[in-house]
Design an enzyme around this catalytic site. Sequence first.
Site, short mmCIF file in Angstrom:
data_model
loop_
_atom_site.label_atom_id
_atom_site.label_comp_id
_atom_site.label_asym_id
_atom_site.label_seq_id
_atom_site.Cartn_x
_atom_site.Cartn_y
_atom_site.Cartn_z
N GLU A 53 0.80 -1.22 0.00
CA GLU A 53 0.00 0.00 0.00
C GLU A 53 0.83 1.28 0.00
O GLU A 53 0.49 2.24 -0.66
CB GLU A 53 -0.95 -0.01 1.20
CG GLU A 53 -2.21 0.85 1.02
CD GLU A 53 -1.99 2.33 1.22
OE1 GLU A 53 -2.78 3.13 0.67
OE2 GLU A 53 -1.04 2.71 1.94
N HIS A 114 -0.72 0.60 7.12
CA HIS A 114 -1.31 1.42 6.06
C HIS A 114 -0.21 2.38 5.56
O HIS A 114 0.78 1.94 5.02
CB HIS A 114 -2.52 2.16 6.64
CG HIS A 114 -3.50 2.62 5.62
ND1 HIS A 114 -4.80 2.98 5.94
CD2 HIS A 114 -3.40 2.82 4.29
CE1 HIS A 114 -5.45 3.35 4.85
NE2 HIS A 114 -4.62 3.28 3.84
N HIS A 133 -3.83 -0.26 11.91
CA HIS A 133 -5.27 -0.42 12.20
C HIS A 133 -5.53 -1.73 12.95
O HIS A 133 -6.19 -2.62 12.42
CB HIS A 133 -6.08 -0.38 10.92
CG HIS A 133 -5.93 0.86 10.12
ND1 HIS A 133 -6.34 2.10 10.57
CD2 HIS A 133 -5.40 1.07 8.89
CE1 HIS A 133 -6.07 3.00 9.65
NE2 HIS A 133 -5.49 2.42 8.63
N ASN A 167 -5.14 7.54 7.39
CA ASN A 167 -4.75 6.93 6.13
C ASN A 167 -3.25 6.99 5.90
O ASN A 167 -2.59 5.97 5.74
CB ASN A 167 -5.51 7.60 4.98
CG ASN A 167 -5.32 6.91 3.64
OD1 ASN A 167 -4.23 6.84 3.11
ND2 ASN A 167 -6.42 6.41 3.08
N ASN A 223 -6.40 11.53 1.58
CA ASN A 223 -5.70 10.26 1.42
C ASN A 223 -4.19 10.43 1.58
O ASN A 223 -3.71 10.65 2.67
CB ASN A 223 -6.08 9.65 0.07
CG ASN A 223 -5.82 8.17 0.00
OD1 ASN A 223 -4.69 7.72 0.19
ND2 ASN A 223 -6.85 7.39 -0.29
N ASP A 268 -4.30 8.32 -4.94
CA ASP A 268 -4.12 7.66 -3.65
C ASP A 268 -2.91 8.26 -2.93
O ASP A 268 -2.99 9.33 -2.36
CB ASP A 268 -3.97 6.15 -3.88
CG ASP A 268 -4.30 5.33 -2.64
OD1 ASP A 268 -3.78 5.66 -1.56
OD2 ASP A 268 -5.06 4.35 -2.73
N ASN A 269 -1.77 7.59 -2.95
CA ASN A 269 -0.59 8.10 -2.24
C ASN A 269 0.30 8.96 -3.14
O ASN A 269 0.34 8.78 -4.36
CB ASN A 269 0.23 6.93 -1.68
CG ASN A 269 -0.46 6.28 -0.50
OD1 ASN A 269 -1.14 6.94 0.27
ND2 ASN A 269 -0.29 4.98 -0.36
#
Length: 354
Positions: A53, A114, A133, A167, A223, A268-269
Amino acid sequence: MGKLVALTLLGVGLALIGERLLAFSRRMNASRKVEPVEPGNCHLIEGIETGSEDIDILPSGLAFISSGLKYPGMPSFAPDEPGNIFLIDLNEQNPRAQTLKISDGFDKASFNPHGISTFIDKDHIVYLYVVNHPHMKSTVEIFKFEEQERSLVHLKTIKHELLKSVNDIVVLGPEQFYATSDHYFTNFFLSLLEMLLDLHWTYVLFHSPQEVKVVAQGFSYANGITISLDNTYVYVADIAAKNIHVMKRDDNWDLTQQKVIQLDTLVDNLTVDPATGDVLAGCHPNAMKLLIYNPEDPPGSEVLRIQNVLSKNPSVSTVYANNGSVLQGSTVASVYHGKLLIGTLFHRVLYCEL
């Protein structure tokens, strides 16, 4: 008369639901097709099968990769297995993934990593901060990296009421970081409703040993987050709004928005190219395929490079794009000396030579 009012209200309610579902489908790019783009010599890294991720690369070329994320409503190829942190040495001719051992005393069974970020202190000690998480809560774990032993020593768990649905994270100093909160509600069904209604209630927070506060808000789905090479500007991806917010860091750590870069993909990232200052974005060209996963028609991948970020007209180019036949659900891209790593939500890692 009462029946007519009830039918009218029912009709209005159904129309509103239909409109919201249609708007949500458009935000998710449900009808978008992917045109393939490949930068050159690319191949999948062996040993990482259940996601990558987030990726953070040290100046030495050692890349940390978070893997095994279990995220509500998203696919997972190993839902009952704990997550891991992998290491890849990009100085090797044929880079390979190695699982980092984590010290005893840390609850490895509930590890669900994450976003990640590294910090190197004045004594050249490397610290890895990991958004975790456990049991679907949100914490930030601090590890010290032992390079010779290829291991992580757990130092501390950070919890706070503002650290909910965290996130991503970018570290600026000891226990000093910005983090994004991607949902206002932590209940799964309420968070779905939040996304459907597009409430724009998510935020960026700043954490230090002295204070924790919200420093920017009003995002649809905050995000990925990263910072410019000179630590002046913070870049925040709003995945559902399909844009990147360029924000200036104030002396009191608040963030002041400078501009918004609108894109046609779900961002996203974010990472910054250490050689150029360009922003690299891991993106979802059609996020509906993530929400409704079909292995016969998997979610695609897309990586964008944004040059001249601070100018009036930034240049946006596609570095990589695939329809899911090679790489599914890209979330991040990071470069080191002409070598590119592309990570995914639940799938593999792609290595390319630019």
